[in-house]
Design an enzyme around this catalytic site. Sequence first.
Site, PDB file in Angstrom:
ATOM      1  N   LYS A   1      -8.248  -3.322   0.175  1.00  0.00           N
ATOM      2  CA  LYS A   1      -9.486  -3.536   1.132  1.00  0.00           C
ATOM      3  C   LYS A   1     -10.022  -5.021   0.785  1.00  0.00           C
ATOM      4  O   LYS A   1      -9.762  -5.596  -0.305  1.00  0.00           O
ATOM      5  CB  LYS A   1     -10.363  -2.717   0.903  1.00  0.00           C
ATOM      6  CG  LYS A   1     -10.190  -1.158   1.204  1.00  0.00           C
ATOM      7  CD  LYS A   1      -9.790  -0.847   2.578  1.00  0.00           C
ATOM      8  CE  LYS A   1     -11.090  -1.007   3.455  1.00  0.00           C
ATOM      9  NZ  LYS A   1     -10.551  -0.385   4.739  1.00  0.00           N
TER      10      LYS A   1
ATOM     11  N   SER B   1     -26.389  62.754  -6.675  1.00  0.00           N
ATOM     12  CA  SER B   1     -26.788  62.948  -4.979  1.00  0.00           C
ATOM     13  C   SER B   1     -27.867  61.835  -4.977  1.00  0.00           C
ATOM     14  O   SER B   1     -28.151  61.519  -3.770  1.00  0.00           O
ATOM     15  CB  SER B   1     -27.756  64.253  -5.057  1.00  0.00           C
ATOM     16  OG  SER B   1     -28.835  64.400  -5.810  1.00  0.00           O
ATOM     17  N   GLY B   2     -27.935  60.775  -5.981  1.00  0.00           N
ATOM     18  CA  GLY B   2     -28.451  59.628  -5.574  1.00  0.00           C
ATOM     19  C   GLY B   2     -30.148  59.661  -5.825  1.00  0.00           C
ATOM     20  O   GLY B   2     -30.785  58.954  -4.909  1.00  0.00           O
ATOM     21  N   LYS B   3     -30.608  60.176  -6.767  1.00  0.00           N
ATOM     22  CA  LYS B   3     -32.024  60.150  -6.898  1.00  0.00           C
ATOM     23  C   LYS B   3     -32.531  59.059  -7.507  1.00  0.00           C
ATOM     24  O   LYS B   3     -33.709  58.639  -6.946  1.00  0.00           O
ATOM     25  CB  LYS B   3     -32.419  61.519  -8.100  1.00  0.00           C
ATOM     26  CG  LYS B   3     -31.977  62.802  -7.659  1.00  0.00           C
ATOM     27  CD  LYS B   3     -32.302  63.999  -8.737  1.00  0.00           C
ATOM     28  CE  LYS B   3     -31.439  63.686  -9.942  1.00  0.00           C
ATOM     29  NZ  LYS B   3     -30.006  63.906  -9.615  1.00  0.00           N
TER      30      LYS B   3
ATOM     31  N   GLY C   1     -32.613  67.141  -7.077  1.00  0.00           N
ATOM     32  CA  GLY C   1     -31.251  66.817  -6.623  1.00  0.00           C
ATOM     33  C   GLY C   1     -30.315  66.921  -7.520  1.00  0.00           C
ATOM     34  O   GLY C   1     -30.367  67.037  -8.589  1.00  0.00           O
ATOM     35  N   LEU C   2     -29.069  67.607  -6.810  1.00  0.00           N
ATOM     36  CA  LEU C   2     -27.940  67.753  -7.537  1.00  0.00           C
ATOM     37  C   LEU C   2     -27.414  66.356  -8.436  1.00  0.00           C
ATOM     38  O   LEU C   2     -27.647  65.473  -8.047  1.00  0.00           O
ATOM     39  CB  LEU C   2     -26.819  68.240  -6.950  1.00  0.00           C
ATOM     40  CG  LEU C   2     -27.007  69.828  -6.335  1.00  0.00           C
ATOM     41  CD1 LEU C   2     -25.889  70.304  -5.335  1.00  0.00           C
ATOM     42  CD2 LEU C   2     -27.433  70.637  -7.430  1.00  0.00           C
ATOM     43  N   PRO C   3     -26.750  66.688  -9.359  1.00  0.00           N
ATOM     44  CA  PRO C   3     -26.023  65.707 -10.307  1.00  0.00           C
ATOM     45  C   PRO C   3     -25.217  64.693  -9.281  1.00  0.00           C
ATOM     46  O   PRO C   3     -24.320  65.145  -8.484  1.00  0.00           O
ATOM     47  CB  PRO C   3     -25.185  66.326 -11.223  1.00  0.00           C
ATOM     48  CG  PRO C   3     -25.447  67.395 -11.271  1.00  0.00           C
ATOM     49  CD  PRO C   3     -26.172  67.775 -10.250  1.00  0.00           C
TER      50      PRO C   3
ATOM     51  N   GLU D   1       0.989  -1.096   0.074  1.00  0.00           N
ATOM     52  CA  GLU D   1      -0.024   0.038  -0.034  1.00  0.00           C
ATOM     53  C   GLU D   1       1.142   1.471   0.096  1.00  0.00           C
ATOM     54  O   GLU D   1       2.045   1.029   0.510  1.00  0.00           O
ATOM     55  CB  GLU D   1      -0.908   0.181   1.224  1.00  0.00           C
ATOM     56  CG  GLU D   1      -2.053  -0.854   1.080  1.00  0.00           C
ATOM     57  CD  GLU D   1      -3.139  -0.701   2.392  1.00  0.00           C
ATOM     58  OE1 GLU D   1      -2.774  -0.495   3.482  1.00  0.00           O
ATOM     59  OE2 GLU D   1      -4.279  -0.870   2.148  1.00  0.00           O
TER      60      GLU D   1
ATOM     61  N   HIS E   1     -16.928  22.455  -9.383  1.00  0.00           N
ATOM     62  CA  HIS E   1     -16.007  22.465 -10.514  1.00  0.00           C
ATOM     63  C   HIS E   1     -15.414  23.612 -10.243  1.00  0.00           C
ATOM     64  O   HIS E   1     -16.193  24.811  -9.660  1.00  0.00           O
ATOM     65  CB  HIS E   1     -16.486  22.462 -11.781  1.00  0.00           C
ATOM     66  CG  HIS E   1     -17.080  20.876 -12.026  1.00  0.00           C
ATOM     67  ND1 HIS E   1     -18.083  20.298 -11.745  1.00  0.00           N
ATOM     68  CD2 HIS E   1     -16.309  19.840 -12.919  1.00  0.00           C
ATOM     69  CE1 HIS E   1     -17.906  19.065 -12.214  1.00  0.00           C
ATOM     70  NE2 HIS E   1     -16.974  18.813 -12.994  1.00  0.00           N
TER      71      HIS E   1
END
Length: 928
Positions: free
Chosen positions: A243, A630-632, A626-628, A236, A312
Site C-alpha cells: 500500500k 411426577s415433577g413435584k 405426587g408419585l415419584p 504481492e 477465542h
Amino acid sequence: MPARSLFFSTRNLAAWPQGVQCNFKVLCRMNMEERNSSLVVELSYPDLVIDVGKVTLGERNRRKLLQKTEREQETEKVIKAACALLNSGGGVIRLEMANNDEHPVEMGLDLEESLRALIQSSNLLAFFETKQQGRHYYIFVKSWSSDIFPEDSSFKPRICSLSSSLYRRSGTSVVPMDSREAFNFLNKKRDTKVSRNEPCGKIVRVIHKDLCNSDPTYQVFQKDQLEYGEILPFPESQFIEFKQFATKHIQEYVKNIIPKYVSAFANAEGGYLVIGVDDKTRKVLGCAKENVDCDSLKKKIEQALYKLPCVHFCQSQCNIDFTLKILDVLADGKLYGYACVIEVKPFCGAVFSEAPRSWMVKDKQVCSLTTQEWVDMMMDTDPDLLWLCKDFESQLSLSNRPPLSRPVYSKKGLEHKKDLQQHLFPVSPGCLKRTPKSLWKELSSQNEGLEELINKQIYPFSQGILILSRSWAVDLNLEEKQGVICDALLITQNSPPIFYTILRKPDAGGQVYCTHTALTLKQKLVNVGGYTGKLCVMTKVLHLSPESNAESLEGSGSLIDYPRAYDLVNTQQMEVLLQSLVIVLLGFRSFLSDQLGCEVLNLLTAQQYEIFSKNLRKNRKLFIHGLPGSGKTVMAVKIMEKIRNMFHCEANKILYVCENQPLRNFISNKNICHAVTRKTFMNKDFKNIQHIIIDEAQNFRIENGDWYEKAKTITQSEKDCPGILWIFLDYFQTNHVESSGLPAFSAQYPREELTRVVRNADQIASYLQGVLQEVRKNPPPNIPSGSLQMLLEAEWAQGVQGTLNIKENLTLDQIVTHVTDTCKRLFERGYSPKDVAVLVSTAKEIDCYKPKLWRAMRKRRVVQFTDASDMAGDHIVLDSIRRFSGLERNIVFGIHPQTMGSAISHNVLVCLASRANQQLHILWRRNI
C-alpha cells in the site's frame, strides 16, 4: 431481479444490481464509533415500534431532493431499525414522510435494495410489508427466520447481519466474509482442538514455505532501511500486501486501512502489510519525513491493532501476534522518509475489523451486538448430545427459528406440543370455543353482564378459540393488575389475534396494562414459542359497569392498521400459533440446562398445567400428592414464580422449606425465594414471610416442633388476605418410621394428585413399579394406607430406553471397580461427571466408600467426588439416598448392604430408583 430467493455473497458483489452494490458499500462504510443507536422503541403499542423520523420517500424524490450523504443517513436509520426488529421478534418501523406528495408513493429503489441486501434475498415480502397512512409510512417487519432459504441449503444464518466484519485473503485481494463463509470459518476454528497448556502459537503451522529464513521476502523485512525507488524482488501475494501512503491525513489513512488487512492475514496463515510501496511497480516510495512523525505513527498503528475485536476458541486469551517495524527510506544515502511493515501471525481464534454490523432491541433501544454476542448467536445450534436425543423428543429446534428462540424438548412418551394444543386449545371447524369451560362458567356467574359483553365482541367471528384467564399477565410471568376481571385472547380465522382486558371499572392504567401484556405475549410467541409467521396482537380494553351492564371502550392500543398478511387465514395457521402458545405457557427452564451448559426448555404435562393454572386466591392451601418422578419440585418452582407475579412479591416474602441441605441449595440458586431446611424453619422467626411452599414433606419430622402448625400460623397471619401454603409430598418415598407432622390423610384437603410419571427410562420405571407395589401392599406404620391408592391411577411415560443393572453379593472392592470402570466408559462416550451420582444407604457409609473410590478414580484418571450440596459442580456426586431426595441425575449407582431388613426397605429402594433418569445400577454389598 428474479423473485426467487438468493443468497448474496460479497465474493460476487460485482454480479449484484448496481443499486445494491452502492448501498451495501455505503452501509459498510458507516461510522461505527458510536455502537449504540439513538433509535428507541415506543412504549404505546402492543408491538416493537421504532420511529426513525422524517424520511424522503419515492424514487424520484430521493434522487431529486436529497444529497448523497442525506440518502445515506436516512438509509442507515431504516436499515438499523429493520435489522434490530428482524433479530428481536419483529415489529414496525414508522417513517414520517419528509416530501409533500399528496398521493401515495413507493419507498424508493435505494431503500428497497438496501433491505434486500440486508435479508440476502430478492423477496422483500418474505420479511417486509408496507403501508402508507396519511403522512406516515409503515414498514412491517417479520421476525428473522432462515426458512426462506432453500431446504437443501448447507447453511441458514441464525441471525440477520449487514456485515460480519470478518475478512479473508483471496489471492492478492482482501475479501469480506459473507454469513456462510463466516459461519464455516468460525466452526472450523471452534472445532480445532487446542491443548490447555499449549501456547496458541504452537497450534498453527508455519505461515508458508516462501516466508522461511532463506526467502528474499523474509530477508528484506529484516532490514532497517530501504532505498527510495528500489524495486522489491517479490510481488504481492496471498501473504504480501503493498500500500502507498496517502497524500493527506496520513495517520488516519493508515489507521483506517489496518483493520481489514490485519483481519484477513490473522484469519488465514499470516502475512505482511507493507505501507510505502507501490503495488503495481513494487517500487519503494515511502512517506517524506516532513509529512509524518515516526513515533506518533507507530503509536497510532499499535492503538488500531490493539482495538481490533477478537474471539477465542481456546483456553488462552492471547492478543494478536504482530511485529511492527518503521523502516528508514534513504535517497542518495540520506534519510528521505519512512516505510512501515506489519508482520501478522496466524490467530488461534477470529479477528474482526470491527464489531459485526448487526443490531437488536435491548432495553427499548436499538443497540449493536457485541462481537461475542454475534458469534454466540451465529453459531447457536441445538445441543449435540446423543443421550439427549435418545431420551427426549424435540418440540422446537433452533433450525429455521427466530434468533432468540431456545430449544424445547419433552421426555419421550409424553404429549407432543400438538397433542397438548389439541387437548388444551382445540380449534373445531365452524365453532368458536371458550376455554377453560370451568373458568368461563365461574366468571359469567360472578360478573353480571360479562357474558353479554364478550359475546358482543366475538359475534362477528365463527371459528376459533377464546382463551380466558384471570390474569394473562401472571401467565406470562408479569405482575398482576388490580381491578382486572379477566383477560381473553381470541384466536380466530380471518383476523389477527385480539387481546381483551375487561376491567371492573374505568382505570387510566388499563390501556397501559393491556398494551404491555399483549406486547409481551406477541414477543414470547415468537422468541419463546418459535412462531415464524407474520404476527401482531390487536388490543381492546373494556370495562363492565355493574349498574348498567354497559360496555365502555377505553380506546385501542392497536392504532396501526396492519396489512391483511397478518390475518390468520385458516385452521392450520391458528393451530401452529396455538402450538407456540403451548410452549409459552407450559415451558419451563429444564433442570438439564445446568448440565448442558445452555438453556433448554421442557414442557409441563397437561396434568401439571391444570394444577399450575389454578386460581391461587381460591386455593391458598393445597396438598399435592405426587408419585415419584411426577415433577413435584418443578411444580413447586413454577408456583413460586406465579406467587411472585400475582401478589407482587419479592423473593424474601416467599419461603421454600425442605428437609435436606442439597435440595435447599439447588432451589436457593434459582433466586426466586428464600429457601431453608425444616430444622432452620423451626429454629428461626420468619416475620416477613407471606407465602410458604413445602417440598418432600413426607420426610419431615416433629423433633423440633410442629412445623405444619407454624406454617399455617405464618401464612394465615393476615386474616383478610392469607398467604399461600402449598405442600408437596410422596408417601412412597418416606425414608423414616417416625411421625412426619403432616395432618391426618383425611384432613389433607383440598388435595390434588400427580399420577403421570415422567422421569425414568422404561427399564427403571418397570422396576420402580414393582417396588411401589410392595410399598402399597406392606406400608410402614407411619404411612396412611389410603394415601397409597393413587398408585392405581398411575400413568407411565414410555419410549425411553435405559439401563437397569442389579448386581448382588459384591465385595467393597468389586463395587469400587464396577463404579470406576463404568464411569470411565460413560465419559468416553460423551457423558459428563454432572450426569453421575453414587448413593449409599446412610451418611455414615460415605466415609467407607469415599477413600477407595477416590483412589480408584484417580488411578483411572477420571474425576473427583463432591456431596450433593454442590450439584452445579463438574463432579460425581457421592452422598446418601436420603440427602439426595428431590434431586436427580441421569446415571445413578446405588450401594446397599446385602441385608436391609427394615419397615422402610422398599421405600428406600423407591427413593433410589426414582432419582435415575437413564441408568440405574443397584449394587448389593456382601455381608461381612
